[in-house]
Design a protein around this motif. Structure first.
Motif, PDB file in Angstrom:
ATOM      1  N   GLU A  41       0.859  -1.353   0.146  1.00 45.68           N
ATOM      2  CA  GLU A  41      -0.007   0.008  -0.101  1.00 45.68           C
ATOM      3  C   GLU A  41       1.052   1.363  -0.090  1.00 45.68           C
ATOM      4  OE1 GLU A  41      -2.835  -0.297   2.802  1.00 45.68           O
ATOM      5  OE2 GLU A  41      -3.760   2.021   2.489  1.00 45.68           O
ATOM      6  N   GLU A  42       1.910   1.050   0.728  1.00 44.76           N
ATOM      7  CA  GLU A  42       2.986   2.481   0.953  1.00 44.76           C
ATOM      8  C   GLU A  42       3.330   2.509  -0.371  1.00 44.76           C
ATOM      9  OE1 GLU A  42       3.490   4.361   3.320  1.00 44.76           O
ATOM     10  OE2 GLU A  42       5.228   5.366   2.348  1.00 44.76           O
ATOM     11  N   ARG A  43       4.131   1.566  -0.991  1.00 48.91           N
ATOM     12  CA  ARG A  43       4.567   1.816  -2.420  1.00 48.91           C
ATOM     13  C   ARG A  43       3.713   2.226  -3.444  1.00 48.91           C
ATOM     14  NH1 ARG A  43       8.746  -3.291  -3.452  1.00 48.91           N
ATOM     15  NH2 ARG A  43       9.315  -3.660  -1.256  1.00 48.91           N
ATOM     16  N   ALA A  44       2.402   1.587  -3.382  1.00 49.15           N
ATOM     17  CA  ALA A  44       1.325   2.082  -4.542  1.00 49.15           C
ATOM     18  C   ALA A  44       1.353   3.662  -4.276  1.00 49.15           C
ATOM     19  CB  ALA A  44       0.140   1.312  -4.215  1.00 49.15           C
ATOM     20  N   ARG A  45       1.249   3.981  -2.936  1.00 47.31           N
ATOM     21  CA  ARG A  45       0.880   5.547  -2.543  1.00 47.31           C
ATOM     22  C   ARG A  45       2.153   6.464  -3.340  1.00 47.31           C
ATOM     23  NH1 ARG A  45       1.530   8.612   1.380  1.00 47.31           N
ATOM     24  NH2 ARG A  45       2.629   7.123   2.707  1.00 47.31           N
ATOM     25  N   GLN A  46       3.250   5.871  -2.985  1.00 42.57           N
ATOM     26  CA  GLN A  46       4.541   6.733  -3.171  1.00 42.57           C
ATOM     27  C   GLN A  46       4.674   6.684  -4.795  1.00 42.57           C
ATOM     28  OE1 GLN A  46       8.001   4.572  -1.238  1.00 42.57           O
ATOM     29  NE2 GLN A  46       7.504   5.546   0.550  1.00 42.57           N
ATOM     30  N   SER A  47       4.180   5.661  -5.251  1.00 43.94           N
ATOM     31  CA  SER A  47       4.373   5.772  -6.964  1.00 43.94           C
ATOM     32  C   SER A  47       2.996   6.380  -7.574  1.00 43.94           C
ATOM     33  CB  SER A  47       4.636   4.611  -7.636  1.00 43.94           C
ATOM     34  OG  SER A  47       3.503   3.556  -7.141  1.00 43.94           O
ATOM     35  N   GLY A  48       2.284   7.046  -6.690  1.00 36.23           N
ATOM     36  CA  GLY A  48       0.897   7.607  -7.205  1.00 36.23           C
ATOM     37  C   GLY A  48      -0.156   6.672  -7.730  1.00 36.23           C
ATOM     38  N   ARG A  49      -0.104   5.672  -7.429  1.00 36.75           N
ATOM     39  CA  ARG A  49      -1.091   4.343  -7.672  1.00 36.75           C
ATOM     40  C   ARG A  49      -1.948   4.381  -6.805  1.00 36.75           C
ATOM     41  NH1 ARG A  49       1.804   1.685 -11.655  1.00 36.75           N
ATOM     42  NH2 ARG A  49      -0.225   0.806 -12.313  1.00 36.75           N
ATOM     43  N   GLN A  50      -3.019   3.756  -7.642  1.00 35.45           N
ATOM     44  CA  GLN A  50      -4.174   3.202  -6.421  1.00 35.45           C
ATOM     45  C   GLN A  50      -4.202   1.991  -5.927  1.00 35.45           C
ATOM     46  OE1 GLN A  50      -7.882   3.619  -8.685  1.00 35.45           O
ATOM     47  NE2 GLN A  50      -8.802   4.517  -6.935  1.00 35.45           N
ATOM     48  N   TRP A  51      -4.556   2.076  -4.690  1.00 40.76           N
ATOM     49  CA  TRP A  51      -4.352   0.791  -3.879  1.00 40.76           C
ATOM     50  C   TRP A  51      -6.048   0.568  -3.703  1.00 40.76           C
ATOM     51  CZ3 TRP A  51      -1.525  -3.058  -3.255  1.00 40.76           C
ATOM     52  CH2 TRP A  51      -1.746  -3.950  -2.271  1.00 40.76           C
ATOM     53  N   THR A  52      -6.301  -0.680  -4.052  1.00 36.27           N
ATOM     54  CA  THR A  52      -7.813  -1.220  -3.965  1.00 36.27           C
ATOM     55  C   THR A  52      -7.757  -2.408  -3.136  1.00 36.27           C
ATOM     56  OG1 THR A  52      -7.698  -2.463  -6.066  1.00 36.27           O
ATOM     57  CG2 THR A  52      -8.374   0.000  -6.344  1.00 36.27           C
ATOM     58  N   SER A  53      -8.922  -2.633  -2.630  1.00 38.26           N
ATOM     59  CA  SER A  53      -9.202  -3.886  -1.748  1.00 38.26           C
ATOM     60  C   SER A  53      -8.965  -5.159  -2.652  1.00 38.26           C
ATOM     61  CB  SER A  53     -10.497  -3.843  -0.997  1.00 38.26           C
ATOM     62  OG  SER A  53     -11.493  -3.795  -2.050  1.00 38.26           O
ATOM     63  N   GLN A  54      -9.526  -5.097  -3.885  1.00 37.06           N
ATOM     64  CA  GLN A  54      -9.326  -5.810  -5.088  1.00 37.06           C
ATOM     65  C   GLN A  54      -7.912  -6.528  -5.097  1.00 37.06           C
ATOM     66  OE1 GLN A  54     -10.986  -4.519  -8.503  1.00 37.06           O
ATOM     67  NE2 GLN A  54     -12.292  -6.454  -8.877  1.00 37.06           N
ATOM     68  N   ARG A  55      -6.950  -5.317  -5.223  1.00 39.44           N
ATOM     69  CA  ARG A  55      -5.641  -5.701  -5.189  1.00 39.44           C
ATOM     70  C   ARG A  55      -5.043  -6.383  -4.153  1.00 39.44           C
ATOM     71  NH1 ARG A  55      -3.598  -0.371  -9.216  1.00 39.44           N
ATOM     72  NH2 ARG A  55      -4.276  -1.339 -10.798  1.00 39.44           N
ATOM     73  N   ALA A  56      -5.310  -5.756  -3.006  1.00 42.02           N
ATOM     74  CA  ALA A  56      -5.005  -6.465  -1.760  1.00 42.02           C
ATOM     75  C   ALA A  56      -5.407  -7.758  -1.507  1.00 42.02           C
ATOM     76  CB  ALA A  56      -5.747  -5.764  -0.484  1.00 42.02           C
ATOM     77  N   ASP A  57      -6.630  -8.252  -2.078  1.00 41.52           N
ATOM     78  CA  ASP A  57      -7.241  -9.669  -2.227  1.00 41.52           C
ATOM     79  C   ASP A  57      -6.406 -10.422  -3.235  1.00 41.52           C
ATOM     80  OD1 ASP A  57      -9.094  -9.210  -0.599  1.00 41.52           O
ATOM     81  OD2 ASP A  57     -10.703  -8.881  -2.099  1.00 41.52           O
ATOM     82  N   VAL A  58      -5.933  -9.844  -4.223  1.00 44.08           N
ATOM     83  CA  VAL A  58      -5.043 -10.723  -5.253  1.00 44.08           C
ATOM     84  C   VAL A  58      -3.619 -10.837  -4.493  1.00 44.08           C
ATOM     85  CG1 VAL A  58      -3.645 -10.689  -7.438  1.00 44.08           C
ATOM     86  CG2 VAL A  58      -6.184  -9.711  -7.299  1.00 44.08           C
ATOM     87  N   LEU A  59      -3.370 -10.017  -3.813  1.00 44.66           N
ATOM     88  CA  LEU A  59      -1.811 -10.222  -3.172  1.00 44.66           C
ATOM     89  C   LEU A  59      -1.864 -10.946  -2.160  1.00 44.66           C
ATOM     90  CD1 LEU A  59       1.217  -9.047  -3.306  1.00 44.66           C
ATOM     91  CD2 LEU A  59       0.490  -7.259  -1.769  1.00 44.66           C
ATOM     92  N   ARG A  60      -2.931 -11.011  -1.225  1.00 41.54           N
ATOM     93  CA  ARG A  60      -3.195 -12.000  -0.210  1.00 41.54           C
ATOM     94  C   ARG A  60      -3.321 -13.518  -0.779  1.00 41.54           C
ATOM     95  NH1 ARG A  60      -7.629  -9.154   1.801  1.00 41.54           N
ATOM     96  NH2 ARG A  60      -6.602  -7.660   3.320  1.00 41.54           N
ATOM     97  N   VAL A  61      -3.897 -13.549  -1.812  1.00 41.86           N
ATOM     98  CA  VAL A  61      -4.079 -15.033  -2.464  1.00 41.86           C
ATOM     99  C   VAL A  61      -2.702 -15.597  -2.926  1.00 41.86           C
ATOM    100  CG1 VAL A  61      -5.105 -16.363  -4.246  1.00 41.86           C
ATOM    101  CG2 VAL A  61      -6.588 -14.724  -2.907  1.00 41.86           C
ATOM    102  N   MET A  62      -2.112 -14.514  -3.658  1.00 46.69           N
ATOM    103  CA  MET A  62      -0.682 -14.658  -3.961  1.00 46.69           C
ATOM    104  C   MET A  62       0.288 -15.146  -3.175  1.00 46.69           C
ATOM    105  SD  MET A  62       0.957 -14.017  -6.956  1.00 46.69           S
ATOM    106  CE  MET A  62       2.713 -14.682  -7.312  1.00 46.69           C
ATOM    107  N   ALA A  63       0.192 -14.642  -1.721  1.00 51.28           N
ATOM    108  CA  ALA A  63       0.932 -14.849  -0.797  1.00 51.28           C
ATOM    109  C   ALA A  63       0.561 -16.297  -0.121  1.00 51.28           C
ATOM    110  CB  ALA A  63       0.752 -13.828   0.347  1.00 51.28           C
ATOM    111  N   ASP A  64      -0.526 -16.679  -0.235  1.00 52.48           N
ATOM    112  CA  ASP A  64      -0.928 -18.060   0.006  1.00 52.48           C
ATOM    113  C   ASP A  64      -0.560 -19.033  -0.705  1.00 52.48           C
ATOM    114  OD1 ASP A  64      -2.512 -17.961   2.434  1.00 52.48           O
ATOM    115  OD2 ASP A  64      -4.468 -18.622   1.204  1.00 52.48           O
ATOM    116  N   GLN A  65      -0.088 -18.871  -1.847  1.00 55.67           N
ATOM    117  CA  GLN A  65       0.411 -20.090  -2.686  1.00 55.67           C
ATOM    118  C   GLN A  65       1.555 -20.709  -2.084  1.00 55.67           C
ATOM    119  OE1 GLN A  65      -1.783 -20.798  -5.019  1.00 55.67           O
ATOM    120  NE2 GLN A  65      -2.655 -19.182  -4.116  1.00 55.67           N
TER     121      GLN A  65
END
Ligand SMILES: [Zn+2]
Ligand SMILES: [Zn+2]
Length: 151
Positions: free
Chosen positions: A13-37
């Motif tokens: 979230e921090e990196r997204a914010r720093q690069s002026g990109r949007q952080w969405t709950s959808q992206r958080a979900d994708v990252l969570r699932v990715m981390a689960d693999q």
């Protein structure tokens, strides 16, 4: 895993914010699932895994999220295996070249820093040929320690 999920999400979230990109709950979900693999996954496998959380994920959304995480240096693409893997280090914004040890038996990947001397030698050899190296990592295939013990 060396990178706890809560920290990963915070960093993302921090990196997204720093690069002026949007952080969405959808992206958080994708990252969570990715981390689960358990290991590196194809985009298709990731999409399948996301179906457990979201019944009808849009493939484009998942692909865009993957691209986004790669830009932020949180996910790497292993070109030789056509799979995606979560970065195993907290590199900070600038991701340096990594060496990926890819086990062809169990599919596990270990990400380690490339020895600077090795990298310099490789780049020099390429440069002599007028060649510029691409990519963020060196992909080395073989058999991991655990699999070697099993055989
Ligand atoms: Zn990495
Ligand atoms: Zn293995």
């Amino acid at each position: 895993m060396t990178y706890p999920l809560s920290q990963l999400l915070k960093d993302a979230e921090e990196r997204a914010r720093q690069s002026g990109r949007q952080w969405t709950s959808q992206r958080a979900d994708v990252l969570r699932v990715m981390a689960d693999q358990a290991g590196p996954v194809t985009a298709y496998e990731l999409l399948d895994a996301i179906k457990v959380v979201h019944p009808n994920p849009k493939p484009a959304t998942v692909y865009r999220a993957l691209e986004f995480f790669m830009e932020l240096g949180l996910v790497h693409k292993l070109d030789s295996a056509n799979r995606f893997v979560l970065c195993q280090h907290q590199h900070g914004q600038l991701h340096h070249r990594a060496q990926f040890l890819i086990c062809d038996d169990c599919g596990q990947v270990k990400e380690i820093p490339v020895a600077p001397k090795l990298l310099a030698a490789l780049e020099e050899q390429a440069r002599v040929q007028g060649f510029q190296m691409a990519g963020k990592g060196l992909e080395v295939h073989g058999r991991c320690g655990q699999c070697r013990q099993r055989h």
